[in-house]
Design an enzyme around this catalytic site. Structure first.
Site, PDB file in Angstrom:
ATOM      1  N   THR A  96       7.409 -23.954 -44.188  1.00 48.34           N
ATOM      2  CA  THR A  96       8.305 -23.563 -43.101  1.00 48.34           C
ATOM      3  C   THR A  96       7.514 -23.408 -41.805  1.00 48.34           C
ATOM      4  OG1 THR A  96       9.794 -22.450 -44.620  1.00 48.34           O
ATOM      5  CG2 THR A  96       9.903 -21.757 -42.319  1.00 48.34           C
ATOM      6  N   CYS A 150     -29.406 -15.494 -36.421  1.00 49.63           N
ATOM      7  CA  CYS A 150     -29.274 -14.084 -36.787  1.00 49.63           C
ATOM      8  C   CYS A 150     -27.850 -13.588 -36.612  1.00 49.63           C
ATOM      9  CB  CYS A 150     -30.203 -13.241 -35.937  1.00 49.63           C
ATOM     10  SG  CYS A 150     -31.876 -13.876 -35.930  1.00 49.63           S
ATOM     11  N   ASN A 160     -17.402 -27.592 -28.417  1.00 43.78           N
ATOM     12  CA  ASN A 160     -17.016 -26.192 -28.245  1.00 43.78           C
ATOM     13  C   ASN A 160     -18.158 -25.262 -27.864  1.00 43.78           C
ATOM     14  OD1 ASN A 160     -17.708 -26.981 -30.966  1.00 43.78           O
ATOM     15  ND2 ASN A 160     -17.320 -24.864 -31.547  1.00 43.78           N
TER      16      ASN A 160
END
Lengths: 141, 395
Positions: free
Chosen positions: B241, B329, B155
């Site tokens: 669900t 950072c 990725n």
């Protein structure tokens, strides 16, 4: 990561970038592995910070706090400048993300290193730790 | 007026309006629970079946029941790693895992948890080219390996992994092979049966579908201990669900991806190449991470030496350009990207990494704008740095 408007203002319009010509004191702090590096140079007149400039490699907070510290230090006595704390800088900027408090606030260390350099060059006692900084500079006068 | 140029499509994508239109009935009138027997429930069940069939066909599953819907890519990864490893150990006693060192944390973190629960974990390193080689896997796999997990496309780097080869090696050792295909789905060929993978994770929001919806391909023969239990949905492999609207959206999003790929892929590749050449040619001391010959069409990752990533990102954002960085950072952990470290990038260089990822709504003008705005930002930040001149400048 949310920065205040003041941090972003200092980041996008940093004050006092560069190097003081024929500086009276220079401080370099940081660590390349961690990523942040900072260099502060000062001109001293009458025991005051007459001019101060910075160069910083680092994140938004590192650059903004460097800029803020130079503004806060300019015109102050060495004792006052050396006493500027990380909390003072964070307050000046309207706060910093907590993750940035410890790693990106090199600026006060850099300034103190520059003052130290000036003191030592002039045969005076260097600063001690933050808590005694004020006393040590005053007593050297 | 600043432009709004989103170049972070590997992070997430906007929902395509056509996907939104396909979803919206299921948020309004067709609100049924697919487990209900009445008409509104049956309507939802039908939509769910259609979506499952369509996604199964697009990813090359042998049958629709091999697709299990989840609440996203991370859940699919977690389910695969935890669920398959534990089921294999239960059935065979094998308790060794092989995971690539630059996996998404959705895979790495559960693998690390298993390592605390009696499994042995081997992290297999990708090369500097951003590829996990067959040799590297051969060196890591053992006769007690239960599961191997290597992502299809990394990725951060965009490098495509040799899945078929890796799956073959895994099967020679009678282990099972999972791949996180979140970053590849719809963008390059993925054929579950052809690649001989035993499980694969997918996510809707990387392909112009909604967030919070994903899927796990589980080959019929792959054993699994479900992560979410209760309710018996998804052939008892994932309780809860189903998110019908999200799933309908995911199916529609994938359909559009596949249909438009013949035209979209060359367009994206041309833009990506323009970005790579533009950065490497106009900004000195820059490096492309990963082997350029094995990149997906939509991702490019650079090291911009002597600059910190978060400050680049914020400066670009100020100009309306959105990208991402592997700088420590910018992360809450304050650790540089584990992906860059895994391919041997030193931490001080990883701080200057920049990922540019493009997609459907990016235009040539956007790329021009980025390539115009970016070099002066790098220049300004380097000028502000106390070390750049000393370390890099030679011009």
């Amino acid at each position: 990561m949310n920065y205040t408007e003041k941090v972003m203002d200092h980041f996008h319009n940093p004050r006092n970038v560069g190097v003081v010509e024929n500086a009276d004191g220079v401080g370099e702090v940081g660590n390349p592995v961690c990523g942040d590096m900072m260099k502060i140079s000062i001109a001293v007149a009458d025991d005051r910070v007459a001019d101060v400039r910075f160069q910083t490699l680092g994140c938004g907070a590192a650059i903004a706090t460097s800029s803020a510290v130079t503004e806060m230090a300019k015109g102050r006595t060495l004792a006052e400048a050396a006493a500027i704390s990380k909390t003072d800088v964070a307050e000046e900027l309207g706060g910093l993300p907590s993750a940035k408090m410890h790693c990106s606030l090199l600026a006060t260390d850099g300034l103190r290193a520059a003052i130290d350099d000036y003191l030592v060059r002039n045969g005076r006692a260097p600063l001690q730790d933050t808590s005694t900084a004020h006393v040590s500079v005053v007593s050297a006068e | 007026m600043t432009r709004n140029v989103y170049l972070d499509y590997a992070a997430t994508t906007p929902v395509d309006p056509r996907v939104f239109d396909a979803m919206s009935p299921f948020l309004k009138d067709q609100y049924g629970n697919p487990s209900s027997l009445h008409s509104v429930g049956r309507e939802a069940a039908r939509a769910l079946d259609d979506a499952r069939e369509s996604i199964a066909a697009e990813v090359g599953a042998a049958e629709p029941s091999e697709i299990i819907f989840t609440a996203g890519g991370t859940e699919a990864d977690n389910t695969a790693v935890l669920g398959i490893a534990k089921a294999v150990r239960r059935d065979t006693g094998r308790s060794h895992l092989v995971v690539s060192a630059f996996e998404h944390n959705g895979v790495l973190t559960p693998a690390e948890r298993l390592a605390k629960e009696g499994f042995e974990l081997t992290l297999v390193k990708p090369g500097a080219d951003g590829i996990v080689s067959a040799e590297a896997l051969r060196g890591a796999i053992r006769d007690d390996t239960a599961l191997v997990s290597v992502m299809h496309v990394n990725n951060e780097l965009g490098t495509i992994q040799p899945l078929f080869e890796l799956a073959q090696i895994t099967h020679e050792n009678e282990a099972l092979f999972h791949t996180d295909a979140v970053q590849s789905m719809g963008k390059i060929d993925f054929d579950a049966v052809g690649l001989e993978v035993d499980a694969a994770s997918f996510s809707a929001h990387k392909i112009y579908g909604p967030k919070g919806t994903g899927a796990l391909y589980l080959k019929r023969s792959t054993p699994i201990q479900p992560l979410l239990i209760g309710g018996g949905q998804e052939s008892k492999k994932r309780g809860g669900t189903e998110n019908v609207a999200g799933i309908v959206g995911m199916a529609e999003a994938l359909k559009i991806m596949i249909a438009e790929r013949p035209a979209e892929e060359p367009r994206l590749k041309a833009m990506r190449d323009k970005i790579i050449d533009g950065i490497l040619d106009t900004i000195e001391n820059t490096v492309l991470n990963g082997d350029r010959d094995f990149l997906v069409p939509h991702v490019a990752n650079f090291i911009i030496k002597g600059v910190e990533g978060e400050s680049m990102l914020l400066q670009l954002d100020h100009k309306g350009i959105m990208v991402s960085t592997g700088s420590a950072c910018s992360s809450s952990s304050l650790e540089p990207s584990h992906v860059l470290l895994a391919i041997g990038c030193p931490p001080e260089l990883a701080h200057g990494s920049l990922r540019v990822s493009i997609g459907r709504f990016v235009t040539d003008e956007d790329i021009e704008y980025f390539l115009t705005e970016f070099p002066p930002i790098v220049h300004r930040l380097r000028e502000m740095s106390p070390t750049y001149e000393k370390m890099y400048a030679n011009t």
